[in-house]
Write a protein that holds these residues in place. Structure first.
Motif, PDB file in Angstrom:
ATOM      1  N   PHE A  56      37.332  25.985  22.769  1.00 39.57           N
ATOM      2  CA  PHE A  56      37.223  27.293  23.436  1.00 39.57           C
ATOM      3  C   PHE A  56      38.558  27.697  24.069  1.00 39.57           C
ATOM      4  O   PHE A  56      39.000  28.840  23.932  1.00 39.57           O
ATOM      5  CB  PHE A  56      36.123  27.262  24.502  1.00 39.57           C
ATOM      6  N   VAL A  57      39.168  26.769  24.767  1.00 37.99           N
ATOM      7  CA  VAL A  57      40.443  27.056  25.425  1.00 37.99           C
ATOM      8  C   VAL A  57      41.505  27.418  24.388  1.00 37.99           C
ATOM      9  O   VAL A  57      42.262  28.383  24.565  1.00 37.99           O
ATOM     10  CB  VAL A  57      40.897  25.852  26.275  1.00 37.99           C
ATOM     11  N   PHE A  58      41.550  26.657  23.302  1.00 35.40           N
ATOM     12  CA  PHE A  58      42.530  26.924  22.247  1.00 35.40           C
ATOM     13  C   PHE A  58      42.363  28.333  21.681  1.00 35.40           C
ATOM     14  O   PHE A  58      43.350  29.044  21.450  1.00 35.40           O
ATOM     15  CB  PHE A  58      42.402  25.888  21.129  1.00 35.40           C
ATOM     16  N   ALA A  65      44.544  35.499  25.605  1.00 37.39           N
ATOM     17  CA  ALA A  65      43.476  35.984  26.484  1.00 37.39           C
ATOM     18  C   ALA A  65      43.064  34.940  27.516  1.00 37.39           C
ATOM     19  O   ALA A  65      41.954  34.983  28.046  1.00 37.39           O
ATOM     20  CB  ALA A  65      42.266  36.385  25.637  1.00 37.39           C
ATOM     21  N   TRP A  66      43.990  34.018  27.820  1.00 38.08           N
ATOM     22  CA  TRP A  66      43.653  32.944  28.752  1.00 38.08           C
ATOM     23  C   TRP A  66      43.274  33.466  30.127  1.00 38.08           C
ATOM     24  O   TRP A  66      42.297  33.016  30.723  1.00 38.08           O
ATOM     25  CB  TRP A  66      44.815  31.971  28.865  1.00 38.08           C
ATOM     26  N   GLN A  67      44.014  34.411  30.671  1.00 39.87           N
ATOM     27  CA  GLN A  67      43.730  34.912  32.024  1.00 39.87           C
ATOM     28  C   GLN A  67      42.371  35.601  32.087  1.00 39.87           C
ATOM     29  O   GLN A  67      41.624  35.422  33.052  1.00 39.87           O
ATOM     30  CB  GLN A  67      44.837  35.868  32.473  1.00 39.87           C
ATOM     31  N   ASP A  68      42.057  36.389  31.081  1.00 38.99           N
ATOM     32  CA  ASP A  68      40.742  37.033  31.039  1.00 38.99           C
ATOM     33  C   ASP A  68      39.624  35.998  30.947  1.00 38.99           C
ATOM     34  O   ASP A  68      38.602  36.092  31.633  1.00 38.99           O
ATOM     35  CB  ASP A  68      40.641  37.989  29.848  1.00 38.99           C
ATOM     36  N   PHE A  69      39.832  35.026  30.071  1.00 39.21           N
ATOM     37  CA  PHE A  69      38.837  33.967  29.907  1.00 39.21           C
ATOM     38  C   PHE A  69      38.613  33.226  31.223  1.00 39.21           C
ATOM     39  O   PHE A  69      37.472  33.023  31.647  1.00 39.21           O
ATOM     40  CB  PHE A  69      39.302  32.992  28.825  1.00 39.21           C
ATOM     41  N   TRP A  70      39.696  32.823  31.866  1.00 43.25           N
ATOM     42  CA  TRP A  70      39.586  32.051  33.107  1.00 43.25           C
ATOM     43  C   TRP A  70      38.905  32.858  34.214  1.00 43.25           C
ATOM     44  O   TRP A  70      38.093  32.327  34.964  1.00 43.25           O
ATOM     45  CB  TRP A  70      40.968  31.599  33.565  1.00 43.25           C
ATOM     46  N   PHE A  71      39.191  34.145  34.278  1.00 47.30           N
ATOM     47  CA  PHE A  71      38.587  34.974  35.316  1.00 47.30           C
ATOM     48  C   PHE A  71      37.075  35.108  35.103  1.00 47.30           C
ATOM     49  O   PHE A  71      36.295  34.861  36.022  1.00 47.30           O
ATOM     50  CB  PHE A  71      39.220  36.370  35.340  1.00 47.30           C
ATOM     51  N   TYR A  72      36.673  35.473  33.890  1.00 49.05           N
ATOM     52  CA  TYR A  72      35.249  35.714  33.648  1.00 49.05           C
ATOM     53  C   TYR A  72      34.435  34.432  33.531  1.00 49.05           C
ATOM     54  O   TYR A  72      33.260  34.402  33.890  1.00 49.05           O
ATOM     55  CB  TYR A  72      35.059  36.570  32.387  1.00 49.05           C
ATOM     56  N   PHE A  73      35.049  33.390  33.040  1.00 49.08           N
ATOM     57  CA  PHE A  73      34.311  32.144  32.851  1.00 49.08           C
ATOM     58  C   PHE A  73      34.172  31.347  34.144  1.00 49.08           C
ATOM     59  O   PHE A  73      33.128  30.757  34.395  1.00 49.08           O
ATOM     60  CB  PHE A  73      35.001  31.286  31.783  1.00 49.08           C
ATOM     61  N   TRP A  74      35.213  31.335  34.958  1.00 55.25           N
ATOM     62  CA  TRP A  74      35.201  30.460  36.128  1.00 55.25           C
ATOM     63  C   TRP A  74      35.452  31.182  37.448  1.00 55.25           C
ATOM     64  O   TRP A  74      34.665  31.097  38.379  1.00 55.25           O
ATOM     65  CB  TRP A  74      36.225  29.345  35.931  1.00 55.25           C
ATOM     66  N   GLN A  75      36.578  31.890  37.540  1.00 56.11           N
ATOM     67  CA  GLN A  75      36.979  32.455  38.823  1.00 56.11           C
ATOM     68  C   GLN A  75      35.966  33.458  39.368  1.00 56.11           C
ATOM     69  O   GLN A  75      35.684  33.486  40.568  1.00 56.11           O
ATOM     70  CB  GLN A  75      38.344  33.129  38.696  1.00 56.11           C
ATOM     71  N   TYR A  76      35.394  34.289  38.506  1.00 58.23           N
ATOM     72  CA  TYR A  76      34.402  35.276  38.939  1.00 58.23           C
ATOM     73  C   TYR A  76      33.196  34.586  39.563  1.00 58.23           C
ATOM     74  O   TYR A  76      32.683  35.011  40.606  1.00 58.23           O
ATOM     75  CB  TYR A  76      33.963  36.130  37.738  1.00 58.23           C
ATOM     76  N   ASN A  77      32.744  33.507  38.931  1.00 59.46           N
ATOM     77  CA  ASN A  77      31.586  32.775  39.465  1.00 59.46           C
ATOM     78  C   ASN A  77      31.890  32.168  40.830  1.00 59.46           C
ATOM     79  O   ASN A  77      31.075  32.256  41.756  1.00 59.46           O
ATOM     80  CB  ASN A  77      31.173  31.661  38.489  1.00 59.46           C
ATOM     81  N   ILE A  78      33.045  31.536  40.945  1.00 57.00           N
ATOM     82  CA  ILE A  78      33.400  30.846  42.185  1.00 57.00           C
ATOM     83  C   ILE A  78      33.701  31.829  43.315  1.00 57.00           C
ATOM     84  O   ILE A  78      33.302  31.621  44.464  1.00 57.00           O
ATOM     85  CB  ILE A  78      34.622  29.917  41.956  1.00 57.00           C
TER      86      ILE A  78
END
Length: 195
Positions: A56-58, A65-78
């Motif tokens: 998934f990360v790759f 799209a790493w920043q978008d992925f990280w925001f929606y997958f993890w940062q938004y939840n936390i």
């Protein structure tokens, strides 16, 4: 691999993976399989999980799209999703929320009955008839742990959306089918004996 895919479907599935990881250690300890078997099993589980994470990360990194992925997958939840629901509200929800008329347990009462029956049977076997060679006991015990972990993961959000059922159904259906097969085998055996 399956737990990795579940994790990327809903992050609360991480609780299920951790429960399976711990159960793996318990199984090896209870059967005295040794540190080699424990290490091999844990490495296999962790490798499968990390392989999915890496894929998934790759994908997102290779598509810039790493920043978008990280925001929606993890940062938004936390940062937003979890803090929006106070801890006490989550505890209250965990106690009664899923028993509401349109809650998971109200709509799937047969699965809950099978879960309760299997739980009592497993507790009885552990206390009075424990045998390390009883693979069926360990399978049912794992299913129970999986069900509980699924429930904890789902209610941790404090929200009752019906699409969360996808995280509960596999574990409860697996336990329900195992319990049903056991009950049907006994009924069949009793009919044979009485005949």
């Amino acid at each position: 691999l399956s737990f990795g895919l579940a994790f990327f479907s809903k992050q609360s599935a991480l609780v299920q993976f951790l429960a399976a990881f711990l159960f793996c250690g318990f199984f090896c300890w209870a059967n005295r399989l040794g540190k080699g078997s424990l290490l091999k099993s844990c490495i296999s589980m962790l490798s499968g999980f990390l392989l999915v994470c890496g894929a998934f990360v790759f994908y997102f990194v290779s598509n810039n799209a790493w920043q978008d992925f990280w925001f929606y997958f993890w940062q938004y939840n936390i940062s937003y999703y979890i803090p929006a629901m106070p801890l006490l509200e989550r505890v209250k929800f965990a106690m009664i929320g899923w028993f509401y008329p349109r809650g998971f347990f109200a709509e799937n009462i047969i699965l809950i009955v099978l879960f309760a029956f299997s739980g009592l049977e497993v507790a009885y076997k552990l206390l009075y008839k424990f045998q390390k060679s009883d693979k069926g006991l360990f399978i049912d015990l794992y299913f129970i742990c999986w069900c509980l972990a699924s429930y904890v993961g789902v209610v941790s959000s404090g929200r009752m959306f019906s699409y969360y059922y996808v995280l509960l159904l596999p574990s409860f259906c697996a336990l329900g089918s195992s319990t049903s097969v056991g009950l049907l085998d006994r009924i069949h055996l009793n009919i044979k004996i009485s005949a």
